[in-house]
Design a protein around this motif. Sequence first.
Motif, short mmCIF file in Angstrom:
data_model
loop_
_atom_site.label_atom_id
_atom_site.label_comp_id
_atom_site.label_asym_id
_atom_site.label_seq_id
_atom_site.Cartn_x
_atom_site.Cartn_y
_atom_site.Cartn_z
N ARG A 63 24.19 14.11 33.91
CA ARG A 63 24.94 13.17 32.89
C ARG A 63 24.19 13.14 31.48
N GLU A 64 22.89 13.58 31.83
CA GLU A 64 22.03 13.55 30.10
C GLU A 64 21.62 14.70 29.84
N GLY A 65 21.57 15.68 30.53
CA GLY A 65 20.97 16.92 30.12
C GLY A 65 19.42 16.84 29.91
N GLY A 66 18.84 17.53 29.25
CA GLY A 66 17.37 17.40 28.87
C GLY A 66 16.61 18.30 29.91
N SER A 67 15.51 18.01 30.22
CA SER A 67 14.41 18.92 30.68
C SER A 67 13.43 18.25 31.69
N LEU A 68 13.18 18.61 32.91
CA LEU A 68 12.18 18.17 34.00
C LEU A 68 10.99 18.83 33.92
N LEU A 69 10.01 17.83 33.70
CA LEU A 69 8.41 18.39 33.64
C LEU A 69 7.86 17.73 34.79
N VAL A 70 7.64 18.17 35.81
CA VAL A 70 7.37 18.07 37.30
C VAL A 70 5.81 18.34 37.22
N LEU A 71 4.81 17.22 37.52
CA LEU A 71 3.44 17.56 37.76
C LEU A 71 3.00 16.90 39.11
N ALA A 72 2.50 17.84 40.06
CA ALA A 72 2.05 17.43 41.18
C ALA A 72 0.51 16.92 41.07
N SER A 73 -0.09 15.98 41.97
CA SER A 73 -1.39 15.72 42.22
C SER A 73 -2.11 16.54 43.15
N ARG A 74 -3.28 16.34 43.30
CA ARG A 74 -4.22 17.16 44.46
C ARG A 74 -3.52 16.72 45.80
N ARG A 75 -2.81 15.32 45.99
CA ARG A 75 -2.44 14.71 47.12
C ARG A 75 -1.03 15.24 47.42
N THR A 76 -0.44 16.18 46.65
CA THR A 76 1.04 16.43 46.77
C THR A 76 0.99 17.50 47.93
N PRO A 77 1.80 17.30 48.97
CA PRO A 77 1.90 18.35 49.82
C PRO A 77 2.55 19.51 49.48
N SER A 78 2.06 20.85 49.94
CA SER A 78 2.89 21.95 49.36
C SER A 78 4.13 22.03 49.54
N THR A 79 4.67 21.50 50.76
CA THR A 79 6.19 21.57 50.99
C THR A 79 6.95 20.87 49.95
N LEU A 80 6.39 19.83 49.62
CA LEU A 80 7.04 19.09 48.37
C LEU A 80 7.17 20.01 46.95
N ILE A 81 6.12 20.55 46.68
CA ILE A 81 6.18 21.42 45.73
C ILE A 81 7.03 22.51 45.80
N GLU A 82 7.11 23.12 46.98
CA GLU A 82 8.35 24.25 47.08
C GLU A 82 9.47 23.90 46.93
N LEU A 83 9.74 22.52 47.39
CA LEU A 83 11.03 22.14 47.38
C LEU A 83 11.42 21.74 46.04
N PHE A 84 10.49 21.29 45.11
CA PHE A 84 10.89 20.95 43.89
C PHE A 84 11.24 22.28 43.09
N ARG A 85 10.46 23.22 43.35
CA ARG A 85 10.43 24.83 42.69
C ARG A 85 11.82 25.04 42.90
N GLU A 86 12.33 25.26 44.15
CA GLU A 86 13.55 25.65 44.52
C GLU A 86 14.63 24.90 43.92
N THR A 87 14.55 23.55 44.12
CA THR A 87 15.43 22.74 43.46
C THR A 87 15.86 22.67 42.16
N PHE A 88 14.83 22.75 41.42
CA PHE A 88 14.70 22.82 39.96
C PHE A 88 14.53 24.04 39.15
N ARG A 89 15.09 25.02 40.05
CA ARG A 89 14.42 26.49 39.41
C ARG A 89 15.49 26.83 38.06
N ALA A 90 16.60 26.19 38.15
CA ALA A 90 17.67 26.91 37.18
C ALA A 90 17.61 25.83 35.87
N LEU A 91 16.78 24.69 36.04
CA LEU A 91 16.85 23.58 35.04
C LEU A 91 15.77 23.73 33.91
#
Length: 325
Positions: A192-220
Amino acid sequence: MLKLRGECWAITDSAAGNQRQALALAERLGLPVRHLILEPRAPWSWLAPRLSIGGQLALHLDQRDLFAPPWPSVAIGCGRSAALFTRQLRRLSPSRCYTVQILDPRINPAHWDTVVAPKHDQLQGPNVLTPLGSLNTIDDVWLADGRESCPALAEMPQPRVGVLVGGPRKGIALDADYAHQLARHLLDRHQREGGSLLVLASRRTPSTLIELFRETFRALPGLIWSGHDDGTNPYPGVLGWADRLVVTPDSVNMLSEACAVGCPVHTFTTAPLPAKIERFHAALCEAGLLHDIDSEVTDLQPPLRETAALANELCRRIRARQALS
């Protein structure tokens, strides 16, 4: 106004959140600061801060020289382990070291000169200060430095949406299902809005979540940072350049720092939160500082910046003590 005398010890364990709070307060007192990362050994590690006898014996041999005279004029601890040592200092240097403990020590706050516990801890006492959120260093100067450190983020399309991702904790499941739902909300709004996504994980973020975000947002447009392999941590720049922030609900520190920026802050929950975290979320919402992920908020928000005022009150109390000595 008289300056404080002596040295300040900031005492913490290795937890980054505890370190940030203790140092944020200590560095505002105008004293030389010495940061001690102390890890008590058993049985003190099991019973801290209740078992307070023993002095240096509470530490492993390689740390005992750190906790030794000359004692500081002020000691600020954050976390249960640190509470052991700030409590000991009050006895080891009677009337000379002003002791401050951040977060509820789970025993009578009278064992310290001042206890700083957020309102959602529901701790009360004549020596207890109760900010809404956690202590941090974020102010206009900090944000300007963040923008200067990451000039490339200025070229990202607006709205620049910073996404701060924590990790699972007791009562809060940040799992793959949660990540899929969060990603869907972010994608829908981006459409709806466009723009950009700046995603920052923490030390507690599971690696599976990080990879999911990488795959989902790779074209943005945007970035995903999860550690040093992704380069220098752009956290100050993301907060400095963000037009909006989305924060997972698990971390009081992350939410407090996001709310200190002054842009709209959103969170996403899929289940009831633990009582203490729920009280914190409710207080932020009531103050107009936190919004549901789908809320349409475009105005700047009043920033939640409590550390300076709290440090000023602490200085007043310490000066009063030092004037008597």
